[in-house]
Design a protein around this motif. Structure first.
Motif, mmCIF file in Angstrom:
data_model
loop_
_atom_site.group_PDB
_atom_site.id
_atom_site.type_symbol
_atom_site.label_atom_id
_atom_site.label_comp_id
_atom_site.label_asym_id
_atom_site.label_seq_id
_atom_site.Cartn_x
_atom_site.Cartn_y
_atom_site.Cartn_z
ATOM 1 N N ALA A 1 10.887 9.939 1.548
ATOM 2 C CA ALA A 1 10.133 8.883 0.864
ATOM 3 C C ALA A 1 10.815 7.529 0.959
ATOM 4 C CB ALA A 1 9.926 9.256 -0.599
ATOM 5 N N LEU A 2 12.152 7.525 0.947
ATOM 6 C CA LEU A 2 12.901 6.262 0.968
ATOM 7 C C LEU A 2 13.661 6.121 2.269
ATOM 8 C CD1 LEU A 2 14.369 6.321 -2.656
ATOM 9 C CD2 LEU A 2 12.354 5.078 -1.841
ATOM 10 N N PHE B 1 8.320 1.850 1.500
ATOM 11 C CA PHE B 1 8.220 0.391 1.468
ATOM 12 C C PHE B 1 7.616 -0.187 2.746
ATOM 13 C CE2 PHE B 1 11.902 1.379 -1.330
ATOM 14 C CZ PHE B 1 11.367 0.899 -2.513
ATOM 15 N N PHE B 2 7.362 0.664 3.738
ATOM 16 C CA PHE B 2 6.872 0.173 5.029
ATOM 17 C C PHE B 2 5.484 0.684 5.389
ATOM 18 C CE2 PHE B 2 11.506 0.105 5.260
ATOM 19 C CZ PHE B 2 11.748 -1.194 5.692
ATOM 20 N N VAL B 3 4.994 1.715 4.724
ATOM 21 C CA VAL B 3 3.704 2.301 5.110
ATOM 22 C C VAL B 3 2.523 1.665 4.398
ATOM 23 C CG1 VAL B 3 4.733 4.520 5.696
ATOM 24 C CG2 VAL B 3 3.897 4.130 3.363
ATOM 25 N N GLY B 4 2.792 0.757 3.468
ATOM 26 C CA GLY B 4 1.696 0.121 2.746
ATOM 27 C C GLY B 4 1.279 0.924 1.532
ATOM 28 N N ARG B 5 0.316 0.400 0.808
ATOM 29 C CA ARG B 5 -0.159 1.055 -0.399
ATOM 30 C C ARG B 5 -0.907 2.335 -0.049
ATOM 31 N NH1 ARG B 5 -3.120 -3.201 -4.220
ATOM 32 N NH2 ARG B 5 -2.992 -1.361 -5.579
ATOM 33 N N PRO B 6 -1.000 3.281 -0.999
ATOM 34 C CA PRO B 6 -1.746 4.521 -0.722
ATOM 35 C C PRO B 6 -3.190 4.213 -0.356
ATOM 36 C CG PRO B 6 -0.494 4.710 -2.763
ATOM 37 C CD PRO B 6 -0.406 3.279 -2.350
ATOM 38 N N LYS B 7 -3.719 4.982 0.602
ATOM 39 C CA LYS B 7 -5.085 4.782 1.052
ATOM 40 C C LYS B 7 -6.065 5.756 0.403
ATOM 41 C CE LYS B 7 -3.923 2.398 5.282
ATOM 42 N NZ LYS B 7 -2.587 2.099 4.841
ATOM 43 N N ASN C 1 0.859 7.706 6.103
ATOM 44 C CA ASN C 1 0.840 7.035 4.806
ATOM 45 C C ASN C 1 0.701 8.055 3.687
ATOM 46 O OD1 ASN C 1 -1.113 5.984 2.513
ATOM 47 N ND2 ASN C 1 -0.034 4.172 3.246
ATOM 48 N N PHE C 2 -0.200 8.996 3.869
ATOM 49 C CA PHE C 2 -0.438 10.021 2.844
ATOM 50 C C PHE C 2 0.802 10.885 2.632
ATOM 51 C CE2 PHE C 2 -2.237 14.246 1.623
ATOM 52 C CZ PHE C 2 -2.815 13.864 0.423
ATOM 53 N N MET C 3 1.446 11.314 3.740
ATOM 54 C CA MET C 3 2.598 12.204 3.621
ATOM 55 C C MET C 3 3.779 11.507 2.965
ATOM 56 S SD MET C 3 3.300 15.302 4.084
ATOM 57 C CE MET C 3 4.803 16.097 3.499
ATOM 58 N N VAL C 4 3.975 10.223 3.274
ATOM 59 C CA VAL C 4 5.095 9.499 2.663
ATOM 60 C C VAL C 4 4.888 9.387 1.156
ATOM 61 C CG1 VAL C 4 6.223 7.256 2.498
ATOM 62 C CG2 VAL C 4 5.740 8.241 4.742
ATOM 63 N N TRP C 5 3.667 9.033 0.722
ATOM 64 C CA TRP C 5 3.413 8.924 -0.715
ATOM 65 C C TRP C 5 3.434 10.280 -1.401
ATOM 66 C CZ3 TRP C 5 3.960 4.814 -3.563
ATOM 67 C CH2 TRP C 5 3.857 3.555 -2.976
ATOM 68 N N VAL C 6 2.982 11.320 -0.702
ATOM 69 C CA VAL C 6 3.085 12.680 -1.250
ATOM 70 C C VAL C 6 4.552 13.052 -1.455
ATOM 71 C CG1 VAL C 6 2.833 15.112 -0.592
ATOM 72 C CG2 VAL C 6 0.863 13.589 -0.474
ATOM 73 N N SER C 7 5.431 12.587 -0.566
ATOM 74 C CA SER C 7 6.850 12.926 -0.664
ATOM 75 C C SER C 7 7.512 12.327 -1.893
ATOM 76 C CB SER C 7 7.586 12.453 0.605
ATOM 77 O OG SER C 7 7.101 13.106 1.755
#
Length: 324
Positions: free
Chosen positions: A44-45, A49-55, A170-176
């Motif tokens: 996640a870190l 900070f680079f993938v943008g807001r959750p879609k 994007n989804f996987m990073v925010w899920v993490s």
């Protein structure tokens, strides 16, 4: 698929197959729940900070984070720490396709054709054979926990399908982000602060390498590349490559960890991979006939010769396009 994308799909499945060997190495440095928490923290870190807001909304992100991150990976890491071999883990997890099909039928109302039902029976037969082999040569608890991890993976697949994220990375990073604190809390509760502190104080290059691989290479690169392929090609063209994961998993475990592959395990692999392949098939949608063309309105014939220009002549069918 273009050759470069076929090579990318094979590379991703190789990365995911070897990932089980790396998990085995990481479990030699960290308790399973702490290792899983650190894996998602590093994934996640700083990527968040680079993938943008959750879609997608927060509800599917939190749901998938808890089911996939806490339940699925928690059970898998505990199962492997209890003696479940890395190669066999990569194989048994593929039964998630059967759980996904069952849950899709129950929750989404999808129908299972005869071929998919046959595939489920064949795959489950492979699980039985693998269970018999593992029960005779290793701890059955680790095997059972891995099957439970596959079931949780099936649930997360349904949740992800309903969320329909437009950007897989994007989804996987925010899920993490979601599993980190719950897994840390569970680690402190069940593995103990002293054991966690001892593992962190003994942090070395081998443990750091395992964390980087499972977090950045397997998760960030793997899911990012897989998402790219799914955006370019139909899922039916990309998904079959996932059957290579246990091939790379079992072979890399045999080469790097010295795991033996018994005849029963080869039999289980053939049944499970073949069953999953059949289960992954979807019935072709029936073709809907084209709507009949409306008849032209009755009226006197019109002379269209004056409106036809030389630049837009009526063209006959191209020669050579018929069946010979």
């Amino acid at each position: 698929m273009r050759p470069v994308h076929i090579a990318l799909a094979v590379l991703v499945t190789a990365v995911w197959g070897v990932n089980f060997v790396v998990i085995d190495v990481g479990l030699g440095h960290f308790p399973p729940l702490l290792f899983s928490a650190l894996r998602f923290l590093v994934a996640a870190l700083p990527a968040v900070f680079f993938v943008g807001r959750p879609k997608v909304g927060w509800k599917p992100i939190v749901s998938v984070g808890l089911v996939l991150g806490v339940a699925k990976f928690g059970l898998l890491f505990i199962g492997m720490s209890q003696g479940m071999p890395a190669g066999l883990s990569s194989l048994v997890l593929q039964v998630q396709a059967v759980f996904t099909a069952v849950f899709a039928m129950a929750v989404l109302g999808e129908r299972l054709g005869r071929i998919r039902l046959l595939g489920m029976v064949v795959a489950l037969a492979g699980i039985v054979v693998a269970g018999v082999d593992e029960g005779a040569s290793g701890p059955l608890l680790g095997f059972s926990l891995t099957v439970g991890a596959a079931a949780c993976w099936g649930v997360s697949n349904i949740l992800t399908r309903r969320a329909a994220p437009p950007d897989a990375l994007n989804f996987m990073v925010w899920v993490s982000v979601v599993p980190v604190l719950p897994l840390l809390a569970l680690s402190l509760l069940f593995e103990g602060p002293a054991r966690d502190a001892e593992a962190l104080s003994g942090f070395d290059w081998s443990g750091a390498g395992a964390l980087v691989y499972v977090a950045w290479i397997s998760t960030i690169f793997g899911f990012g590349a897989w998402g790219l392929l799914l955006r370019r090609y139909p899922a039916s063209s990309v998904a079959p490559f996932s059957l290579l994961v246990p091939v790379f998993g079992m072979s890399s475990a045999a080469l790097l960890l010295g795991e033996s592959v018994t005849p029963l395990r080869w039999c289980a692999a053939a049944l499970l991979v073949g069953g999953v392949a059949l289960t992954s098939l979807r019935s072709a949608a029936p073709r809907t006939p084209a709507p009949p063309r409306e008849a032209p309105a009755a009226g006197p014939p019109r002379d269209t010769s004056a409106s036809r220009t030389p630049s837009t002549p009526s063209r006959p069918a191209a020669a050579g396009t018929g069946t010979h």
